[in-house]
Motif scaffolding. Structure first.
Motif, PDB file in Angstrom:
ATOM      1  N   PHE A 204       2.700  -8.032  -1.403  1.00 39.41           N
ATOM      2  CA  PHE A 204       3.890  -7.204  -1.252  1.00 39.41           C
ATOM      3  C   PHE A 204       4.275  -6.611  -2.607  1.00 39.41           C
ATOM      4  CE2 PHE A 204       3.865 -10.414   1.993  1.00 39.41           C
ATOM      5  CZ  PHE A 204       4.158  -9.711   3.154  1.00 39.41           C
ATOM      6  N   GLY A 205       4.655  -5.359  -2.613  1.00 38.16           N
ATOM      7  CA  GLY A 205       5.029  -4.678  -3.845  1.00 38.16           C
ATOM      8  C   GLY A 205       6.190  -3.732  -3.633  1.00 38.16           C
ATOM      9  N   ARG A 206       6.507  -3.012  -4.699  1.00 33.77           N
ATOM     10  CA  ARG A 206       7.616  -2.061  -4.665  1.00 33.77           C
ATOM     11  C   ARG A 206       7.188  -0.740  -5.295  1.00 33.77           C
ATOM     12  NH1 ARG A 206       9.875  -6.821  -6.895  1.00 33.77           N
ATOM     13  NH2 ARG A 206      11.309  -7.928  -5.508  1.00 33.77           N
ATOM     14  N   TRP A 207       7.881   0.324  -4.910  1.00 36.53           N
ATOM     15  CA  TRP A 207       7.655   1.636  -5.505  1.00 36.53           C
ATOM     16  C   TRP A 207       8.989   2.286  -5.839  1.00 36.53           C
ATOM     17  CZ3 TRP A 207       9.741   5.933  -3.146  1.00 36.53           C
ATOM     18  CH2 TRP A 207      10.079   5.823  -1.798  1.00 36.53           C
ATOM     19  N   ARG A 208       8.965   3.141  -6.850  1.00 31.01           N
ATOM     20  CA  ARG A 208      10.141   3.897  -7.246  1.00 31.01           C
ATOM     21  C   ARG A 208       9.711   5.290  -7.693  1.00 31.01           C
ATOM     22  NH1 ARG A 208      11.918   0.027  -5.269  1.00 31.01           N
ATOM     23  NH2 ARG A 208      13.629  -1.346  -5.939  1.00 31.01           N
ATOM     24  N   ILE A 209      10.602   6.259  -7.540  1.00 26.99           N
ATOM     25  CA  ILE A 209      10.425   7.590  -8.113  1.00 26.99           C
ATOM     26  C   ILE A 209      11.565   7.806  -9.093  1.00 26.99           C
ATOM     27  CG2 ILE A 209      10.354  10.068  -7.676  1.00 26.99           C
ATOM     28  CD1 ILE A 209       9.123   9.534  -4.995  1.00 26.99           C
ATOM     29  N   ARG A 211      12.607  10.365 -12.558  1.00 29.89           N
ATOM     30  CA  ARG A 211      12.359  11.407 -13.555  1.00 29.89           C
ATOM     31  C   ARG A 211      10.947  11.980 -13.466  1.00 29.89           C
ATOM     32  NH1 ARG A 211      14.517   8.831 -19.095  1.00 29.89           N
ATOM     33  NH2 ARG A 211      14.132   6.851 -18.034  1.00 29.89           N
ATOM     34  N   GLY A 212      10.549  12.310 -12.261  1.00 29.68           N
ATOM     35  CA  GLY A 212       9.261  12.948 -12.061  1.00 29.68           C
ATOM     36  C   GLY A 212       8.071  12.021 -12.053  1.00 29.68           C
ATOM     37  N   LEU A 213       8.318  10.699 -12.020  1.00 25.66           N
ATOM     38  CA  LEU A 213       7.246   9.710 -12.014  1.00 25.66           C
ATOM     39  C   LEU A 213       7.304   8.855 -10.759  1.00 25.66           C
ATOM     40  CD1 LEU A 213       7.278   8.208 -15.624  1.00 25.66           C
ATOM     41  CD2 LEU A 213       5.533   9.708 -14.667  1.00 25.66           C
ATOM     42  N   ILE A 214       6.138   8.547 -10.226  1.00 28.26           N
ATOM     43  CA  ILE A 214       5.997   7.476  -9.237  1.00 28.26           C
ATOM     44  C   ILE A 214       5.519   6.250  -9.977  1.00 28.26           C
ATOM     45  CG2 ILE A 214       4.657   6.641  -7.243  1.00 28.26           C
ATOM     46  CD1 ILE A 214       4.291   9.653  -6.503  1.00 28.26           C
ATOM     47  N   VAL A 215       6.179   5.126  -9.766  1.00 32.35           N
ATOM     48  CA  VAL A 215       5.731   3.861 -10.336  1.00 32.35           C
ATOM     49  C   VAL A 215       5.643   2.836  -9.228  1.00 32.35           C
ATOM     50  CG1 VAL A 215       6.254   1.999 -11.953  1.00 32.35           C
ATOM     51  CG2 VAL A 215       6.686   4.356 -12.615  1.00 32.35           C
ATOM     52  N   THR A 216       4.525   2.124  -9.172  1.00 31.03           N
ATOM     53  CA  THR A 216       4.346   1.032  -8.207  1.00 31.03           C
ATOM     54  C   THR A 216       4.011  -0.257  -8.958  1.00 31.03           C
ATOM     55  OG1 THR A 216       2.000   1.548  -7.915  1.00 31.03           O
ATOM     56  CG2 THR A 216       3.562   2.572  -6.374  1.00 31.03           C
ATOM     57  N   GLY A 217       4.286  -1.373  -8.326  1.00 29.19           N
ATOM     58  CA  GLY A 217       3.963  -2.645  -8.962  1.00 29.19           C
ATOM     59  C   GLY A 217       3.916  -3.788  -7.979  1.00 29.19           C
ATOM     60  N   LEU A 218       3.119  -4.787  -8.295  1.00 28.21           N
ATOM     61  CA  LEU A 218       3.092  -6.027  -7.535  1.00 28.21           C
ATOM     62  C   LEU A 218       2.736  -7.161  -8.471  1.00 28.21           C
ATOM     63  CD1 LEU A 218      -0.177  -6.736  -6.838  1.00 28.21           C
ATOM     64  CD2 LEU A 218       0.154  -4.751  -5.384  1.00 28.21           C
ATOM     65  N   ALA A 219       3.244  -8.326  -8.157  1.00 28.01           N
ATOM     66  CA  ALA A 219       3.037  -9.515  -8.980  1.00 28.01           C
ATOM     67  C   ALA A 219       2.618 -10.671  -8.092  1.00 28.01           C
ATOM     68  CB  ALA A 219       4.310  -9.873  -9.742  1.00 28.01           C
ATOM     69  N   LEU A 220       1.569 -11.368  -8.482  1.00 30.65           N
ATOM     70  CA  LEU A 220       1.044 -12.508  -7.716  1.00 30.65           C
ATOM     71  C   LEU A 220       1.408 -13.804  -8.418  1.00 30.65           C
ATOM     72  CD1 LEU A 220      -2.588 -11.240  -6.947  1.00 30.65           C
ATOM     73  CD2 LEU A 220      -0.469 -10.738  -5.702  1.00 30.65           C
ATOM     74  N   PRO A 221       2.302 -14.591  -7.858  1.00 29.70           N
ATOM     75  CA  PRO A 221       2.615 -15.895  -8.472  1.00 29.70           C
ATOM     76  C   PRO A 221       1.407 -16.806  -8.469  1.00 29.70           C
ATOM     77  CG  PRO A 221       4.252 -15.265  -6.827  1.00 29.70           C
ATOM     78  CD  PRO A 221       3.100 -14.335  -6.657  1.00 29.70           C
ATOM     79  N   ALA A 222       1.342 -17.701  -9.433  1.00 27.21           N
ATOM     80  CA  ALA A 222       0.278 -18.693  -9.457  1.00 27.21           C
ATOM     81  C   ALA A 222       0.403 -19.588  -8.245  1.00 27.21           C
ATOM     82  CB  ALA A 222       0.347 -19.508 -10.740  1.00 27.21           C
ATOM     83  N   PRO A 223      -0.720 -20.115  -7.737  1.00 23.94           N
ATOM     84  CA  PRO A 223      -0.657 -21.001  -6.567  1.00 23.94           C
ATOM     85  C   PRO A 223       0.230 -22.212  -6.829  1.00 23.94           C
ATOM     86  CG  PRO A 223      -2.920 -20.373  -7.063  1.00 23.94           C
ATOM     87  CD  PRO A 223      -2.096 -19.900  -8.215  1.00 23.94           C
TER      88      PRO A 223
END
Length: 223
Positions: A204-209, A211-223
C-alpha cells in the motif's frame, strides 16, 4: 539555482512517519559529490551530473538523521544506489526536484519513492505500462476528476520497483504488477508474478500532486 537540502513535507506525506526524508528544489552541485561518486558520472552530461549530485546530497542528509555518516553512495549495474547493509533507502529526481528517503534496515525492509512531472503520459506508452484493469480504473476516475491518472500509476509502479529490486534482484515488468489507484491519494499495488520471495505480494502506498509534480511512495516495515 541551487536550493539547500531540507526536510520534505511532500515525501513525508507519501511515506508516513518513520523514514528520514529530504528534498532539494533546484539544481544539484557536482562539487558536492564525495570521492568515487565523481567517477560514476564523469562521462555524463551536465544535467545528469547535477541530478545525481542532488539525489546524493539528499541521501546523505537523510542518513544523518538516522545517525549514519553515509559517505560515497555508489551505483549498481542498473544504476541503483548501493546502500550500506544496515540501511534501506530510495532516491528520486526529475527537473527541479530531488528527494531521498533513508531508514534503518532493522525497522524497514524497503522504501520506494518516485517523482514525475504532472503531465499526461504519452498516448503511445499507455498500452505498454497500464494493464486492461488499470485502464478501466482510469476511465472511471476521469469521469469525476481530470488528473494525469496514467502517469500516477506509472509513478506508483516505479516506486514499487524500487522496493522490489533490492529484495529480489530481478526485473519487474509493468505488466507484472497492477495498481489500484484511489482518488483520496492512496493506492494498492499487487505483484502478479508467481514467486515474490521476501517481497509482500500486496503493498500500500500514497500519491500526491504538488507544484507540478507527482510524487508516489511506499514503505515496507521489517517483518
Amino acid at each position: 539555482m541551487l536550493s539547500p537540502v531540507g526536510a520534505s513535507a511532500l515525501l513525508r506525506a507519501v511515506l508516513g512517519p518513520g523514514p528520514a526524508v529530504r528534498e532539494l528544489r533546484g539544481q544539484g552541485n557536482p562539487s558536492n559529490l564525495v570521492g568515487p561518486e565523481v567517477q560514476v558520472v564523469a562521462r555524463a552530461i551536465e544535467s545528469r551530473r547535477r541530478e545525481f549530485a542532488a539525489g546524493r546530497s539528499c541521501a546523505r542528509e537523510a542518513a544523518l538523521e538516522t545517525g549514519h555518516d553515509l559517505g560515497p553512495l555508489l551505483s549498481g549495474p542498473t544504476r541503483e544506489p548501493l546502500w550500506p547493509s544496515d540501511l534501506v533507502g530510495s532516491i528520486t529526481h526529475c527537473a527541479g526536484f530531488a528527494g531521498a528517503a533513508v531508514a534503518p534496515a532493522t525497522h524497514w525492509r524497503g522504501l520506494g519513492i518516485d517523482c514525475e512531472p504532472a503531465r499526461p503520459l504519452p498516448t503511445e506508452l499507455i498500452g505498454a505500462i497500464l494493464t486492461a484493469r488499470e485502464r478501466f480504473t482510469v476511465a472511471q476516475l476521469r469521469e469525476s476528476e481530470e488528473r494525469p491518472w496514467e502517469r500516477i500509476i506509472f509513478s506508483a509502479k516505479e516506486s514499487l520497483f524500487k522496493t522490489w529490486f533490492p529484495l529480489r534482484r530481478t526485473w519487474l515488468g509493468f505488466d507484472e504488477a497492477e495498481v489500484a489507484l484511489q482518488p483520496d491519494g492512496t493506492f494498492q499495488a499487487e505483484i502478479l508474478v508467481l514467486d515474490t520471495g521476501p517481497h509482500p505480494r500486496t503493498v500500500f502506498g500514497r500519491w500526491r500532486i504538488d507544484r507540478g509534480l507527482i510524487v508516489t511512495g511506499l514503505a515496507l516495515p521489517a517483518p
